[in-house]
Every structure is written in structure tokens, then in C-alpha cells.
Design a protein around this motif. Sequence first.
Motif, PDB file in Angstrom:
ATOM      1  N   LEU A 272      78.303 -41.968  70.848  1.00 41.57           N
ATOM      2  CA  LEU A 272      77.719 -40.990  71.768  1.00 41.57           C
ATOM      3  C   LEU A 272      78.152 -39.567  71.415  1.00 41.57           C
ATOM      4  N   GLU A 273      79.388 -39.399  70.982  1.00 41.11           N
ATOM      5  CA  GLU A 273      79.854 -38.081  70.538  1.00 41.11           C
ATOM      6  C   GLU A 273      79.065 -37.613  69.314  1.00 41.11           C
ATOM      7  N   GLU A 274      78.841 -38.510  68.373  1.00 45.83           N
ATOM      8  CA  GLU A 274      78.072 -38.174  67.175  1.00 45.83           C
ATOM      9  C   GLU A 274      76.626 -37.825  67.539  1.00 45.83           C
ATOM     10  N   LEU A 275      76.073 -38.537  68.473  1.00 43.44           N
ATOM     11  CA  LEU A 275      74.724 -38.228  68.932  1.00 43.44           C
ATOM     12  C   LEU A 275      74.669 -36.829  69.539  1.00 43.44           C
ATOM     13  N   ASN A 276      75.641 -36.504  70.366  1.00 46.46           N
ATOM     14  CA  ASN A 276      75.680 -35.178  71.005  1.00 46.46           C
ATOM     15  C   ASN A 276      75.756 -34.053  69.979  1.00 46.46           C
ATOM     16  N   LYS A 277      76.415 -34.301  68.853  1.00 50.76           N
ATOM     17  CA  LYS A 277      76.511 -33.284  67.803  1.00 50.76           C
ATOM     18  C   LYS A 277      75.159 -32.986  67.169  1.00 50.76           C
ATOM     19  N   ARG A 278      74.225 -33.923  67.265  1.00 51.06           N
ATOM     20  CA  ARG A 278      72.928 -33.769  66.610  1.00 51.06           C
ATOM     21  C   ARG A 278      71.853 -33.178  67.529  1.00 51.06           C
ATOM     22  N   ILE A 279      72.190 -32.965  68.787  1.00 52.77           N
ATOM     23  CA  ILE A 279      71.222 -32.399  69.731  1.00 52.77           C
ATOM     24  C   ILE A 279      71.261 -30.878  69.608  1.00 52.77           C
ATOM     25  N   LEU A 280      70.139 -30.308  69.298  1.00 54.11           N
ATOM     26  CA  LEU A 280      70.044 -28.857  69.156  1.00 54.11           C
ATOM     27  C   LEU A 280      69.858 -28.209  70.522  1.00 54.11           C
ATOM     28  N   PRO A 281      70.382 -26.992  70.704  1.00 61.94           N
ATOM     29  CA  PRO A 281      70.186 -26.283  71.972  1.00 61.94           C
ATOM     30  C   PRO A 281      68.697 -26.173  72.309  1.00 61.94           C
ATOM     31  N   GLY A 282      68.389 -26.400  73.571  1.00 63.97           N
ATOM     32  CA  GLY A 282      67.006 -26.315  74.024  1.00 63.97           C
ATOM     33  C   GLY A 282      66.199 -27.585  73.845  1.00 63.97           C
ATOM     34  N   GLN A 283      66.763 -28.562  73.139  1.00 60.81           N
ATOM     35  CA  GLN A 283      66.057 -29.836  72.981  1.00 60.81           C
ATOM     36  C   GLN A 283      66.192 -30.653  74.257  1.00 60.81           C
ATOM     37  N   PRO A 284      65.166 -31.447  74.579  1.00 59.95           N
ATOM     38  CA  PRO A 284      65.317 -32.345  75.727  1.00 59.95           C
ATOM     39  C   PRO A 284      66.362 -33.418  75.420  1.00 59.95           C
ATOM     40  N   ALA A 285      66.920 -33.992  76.456  1.00 62.26           N
ATOM     41  CA  ALA A 285      67.895 -35.070  76.272  1.00 62.26           C
ATOM     42  C   ALA A 285      67.230 -36.221  75.520  1.00 62.26           C
TER      43      ALA A 285
END
Length: 95
Positions: free
Chosen positions: A58-71
Motif C-alpha cells: 500500500l505504501e508503494e501504491l501511494n508513491k505512484r499516485i500523482l497529485p490530483g489523480q482520483p484515488a
Amino acid sequence: INTKDQVGYFKAFADIAQYVFTVPINGTDAAIDPVVLAHAVFDAGLVAAPTSSIEEALEELNKRILPGQPAPRILIGGSLYLAGNALALNGTVPQ
């Protein structure tokens, strides 16, 4: 001995999954090593990374979410043991 078709399982997600994080599963001797499973994911045509735990995935996934992207949609798939591990981590194990 594990008789499941890992590559075939992951091919079903080839067009919908951006990332696959493989994790160890507590509570069973039939679990597949995350590194070995990541190779099967790669063989199915997906991007995979082995991790040491659900938390790390889950931490690795969070690193790949760009600002402004939906969850992102998160699918935890595998065995009932894995689902039990995820529910225990979340504190929502059925009574």
C-alpha cells in the motif's frame, strides 16, 4: 505443492491493472514466495513488484499516485488467507 496457474490468473487483469504488488501470506504453507509470484505476473504481461507485506504494498501504491489523480481502485486478490490477512490489518475480521 502449488497447483494453481498463476500466469493464467494474472492474464485476466492484463488490460485493467497498472501495478501488481505481491505479498507474503501469513497462516498457510501453500503461499507462493512474493518474488516467484512477481515473475508469474511479469510473464502474464503486467508490471509487478514483490513486497514484504500488505502495508509495504500500500505504501508503494501511494508513491505512484500523482497529485490530483482520483484515488485508485485496489483489488486484493488471491486466497482466503490473504483476504484474512488484509481484514486483520484493517481491523475488520468477521466475528
